[in-house]
Structure formats: C-alpha cells, structure tokens
Design a protein around this motif. Sequence first.
Motif, short mmCIF file in Angstrom:
data_model
loop_
_atom_site.label_atom_id
_atom_site.label_comp_id
_atom_site.label_asym_id
_atom_site.label_seq_id
_atom_site.Cartn_x
_atom_site.Cartn_y
_atom_site.Cartn_z
N ALA A 46 0.84 -1.15 0.05
CA ALA A 46 0.16 0.02 -0.01
C ALA A 46 0.94 1.03 0.03
O ALA A 46 0.57 2.31 -0.82
N GLY A 47 1.87 1.27 1.02
CA GLY A 47 2.88 2.39 0.76
C GLY A 47 3.45 2.72 -0.56
O GLY A 47 3.59 3.79 -0.93
N TYR A 48 3.92 1.66 -1.34
CA TYR A 48 4.59 1.72 -2.32
C TYR A 48 3.59 2.58 -3.40
O TYR A 48 4.00 3.41 -4.13
N HIS A 49 2.54 1.93 -3.50
CA HIS A 49 1.39 2.78 -4.29
C HIS A 49 1.08 3.99 -4.09
O HIS A 49 0.66 4.93 -5.02
N LEU B 292 2.22 -12.70 -0.94
CA LEU B 292 3.11 -11.71 -1.38
C LEU B 292 3.08 -11.07 -2.98
O LEU B 292 2.65 -9.74 -2.98
N ILE B 293 2.75 -12.04 -3.83
CA ILE B 293 2.76 -11.51 -4.99
C ILE B 293 1.33 -11.26 -5.38
O ILE B 293 0.97 -10.41 -6.35
N GLY B 294 -0.02 -11.61 -4.72
CA GLY B 294 -1.07 -11.25 -4.77
C GLY B 294 -1.72 -9.83 -4.48
O GLY B 294 -2.80 -9.50 -4.75
N VAL B 295 -0.90 -9.46 -3.41
CA VAL B 295 -1.42 -8.17 -2.74
C VAL B 295 -1.11 -7.03 -3.39
O VAL B 295 -1.63 -5.88 -3.43
N GLY C 120 7.48 -3.79 -7.83
CA GLY C 120 8.70 -2.75 -7.86
C GLY C 120 10.00 -3.56 -7.29
O GLY C 120 11.16 -3.11 -7.89
N ARG C 121 9.87 -4.70 -6.85
CA ARG C 121 11.31 -5.19 -6.25
C ARG C 121 11.05 -6.66 -6.18
O ARG C 121 10.31 -7.10 -5.52
N LEU C 122 11.97 -7.38 -7.05
CA LEU C 122 12.04 -8.70 -7.02
C LEU C 122 12.82 -9.49 -5.86
O LEU C 122 13.85 -8.91 -5.68
N MET C 123 12.03 -10.15 -5.32
CA MET C 123 12.71 -10.96 -4.12
C MET C 123 14.01 -11.51 -4.52
O MET C 123 13.92 -12.50 -5.51
#
Length: 354
Positions: free
Chosen positions: A19-22, A334-337, A63-66
């Motif tokens: 949420a913070g990222y977007h 992680l991927i779905g949110v 935005g950031r691949l694990m």
Amino acid sequence: MNQHTDVVVVGGGQAGLAAGYHLRRQNLDHVILDADPAPGGAWQHMWDSLHLFSPVEHSSLPGRLMPAQPGETYPGAGHVVDYLADYEKRYDLPVQHGTRVRAVRHDGERLLVEADTGTWRARGVISATGTWTRPFIPAVPGRSAFTGRQLHTVDYRCPTDFAGQRVLVVGGGNSGAQIAADLALDGHVEVTWVTQRPPRFLRDDIDGRALFDVATARRRALDAGRRDTGAAASLGDIAAVPPVRAARDAGLLHAKPMFSRLTADGAWWADDSHTTVDAVIWCTGFRPALSHLAPLNLRGPRGHMPTDGTRACGEPRLHLLGYGDWTGPASATLIGVGRPARDAAGEIAHLLRS
C-alpha cells in the motif's frame, strides 16, 4: 497529540508495504503504523522450518523482485523478513514500528486513527492488519478438560520443544501438514495428525504460481459476470513443499479423522479408540484482525464487513487490504497483494482529488 496526513495505513506487513509503495506513486502523504517493533510483519513470528510454496519470482511485492535464497527453491521465513526489511528501506516507506492502533473513528470530516502514540486525522485509511493476531480454535468438546499443553500455529517454533512427547496436530491445511511433517521428520516426537476430512494434496508440480493464477482467473470471471471457475482450493488444500513431500513419501504423514472429544490426558474417537497425548497444536486457521474498526459500525448481520473490491461499502474512505480473496484475489500472499494495493491507492487518490 493530533497529527494530520492524507492516508494512514494500519499494519506494516506485506500488505501495508505494498500500500505504501502505491500511495507514494500517487504522491499522497501517508504514514504506516505497525504494532511490531521490527520489520517483517507476521513472517518474523513463523516457525523455524517454514518455507514459502512459491519460488522468489512468484513471491515478490510490486517494484522489487525478491532475491534468491542460496540453496533454496522456496525461500524460508527468515529470508522473507530480510526482504521486507530491505523493501521498507529501499522505498523509504514511512513506517512507525512499535505503534499500535486502538481504534478508527470519524468526526464527519476526517477519519480519526487513535494509536498509543497519539491520534492521526486522515482523509483515508487502509487497514492491512492481516490475521496472525487472531488465531482461531474451534469449540471442541473437552478442550477445557485437557491437562496437557495446548498451542496454536502462532505458538509453534520447532520440534525440539516436544522431544520425547506425544503430540496431536489438528488441521488439514498447509500449516497442519507442514507442522506435522516437521515433527515427524525430527524422529523424536510421536505425532498424530488429525483432519476434519481426508487431506487433499496438490500435485507435486503445482505450487503457489498455479494457485495465484487460479485465484486471478476466478476474480476476472466473477467481475465479468461469467460463471464461477472455482477457488484455488478446488485443486487441493496442501502444497507439497519439500518437507511435506519427504514426510509423505516416507510414510510419516497419515491423517486420522477428527476425534469426538478431548479428555484430561488425550483424545477419544467415535470408534471408542483413545490416544494419550502430551500436547495439542491447533492449526485451525485465523480470523481477520479488525477490532480497531469496530467504532465505525460497518459489520453486517453475520459479522462480515461488506466490501466492493477493497473499499468498505459503508465508508468510502476506508479500504481493507490483504485479508484474503474477499479483499482481492490472493491478496493475503506476497505476489497477490500488489494489484489490490494499487487499486486501493488509486481509488483513494481519485476520491481525495475529486
């Protein structure tokens, strides 16, 4: 002390960070209030052997691949904690750790977010508190009579805590299977695994990637008015991650049907058989942690809070994120949110700018 911001995000785990990222991409002033004293969300409280059931390329926030974990196809919980801490730092997200939100109210003009460090006046709120702090244990006959140790998934750490003991593991989902496998593979614990119905293992070639694809396809079909294609659970309940597969293939992972009652020293089944146990681990799921939203009086007659996507139907300034399919397909992963987080931030931005 009152502070002002456009948006308050309640919860700093994976959903709160997405949420913070977007919100940052929408140029909205915001703060993320997180009760945990350190980054990592619920992942920092998981049991020692827990691994994701998706590889890193399908376990990343927007935005950031694990990064890969050396020697592991499926990353461990500690690796996820490190990733979330790095994500928070990389995007300079305004997370205030060790800040517990007690209540969200409204004064007509603003939403008031009451935390133990003061009150925030916000134009929008995203609730992303997850479920980990609300473990669910069913009302099983005799549960209060059992004199041994009772734990929930949230309390389990490692097999050495149960060395030489007889342990009853209750629950037919991923947590129940993984904890039963963890104990059985250790070799120093006598394990009885109990499930409400026969366990349904996913095929060995299916992992979280396929589950996310199924959840996404279902949501698209429902949104388009087409027939329900079926939830991911239609494929099975248990992902065959390596430890579960190893215990199953070694013949260590056999489930018994649910017992009829607990007694002081164990469990009785409908066929009058009895098993003496020292501990019961309840892997029986969670409920959404939404008590902070109670003052808004948004729950329906059955206790469910109606939503349209992530937006609360009774309060357009409030969005719920990361609680499961009812707040976005696979939004508790992680991927779905990422997608519902983007949608929530976009809707809030539109509302505030209009």
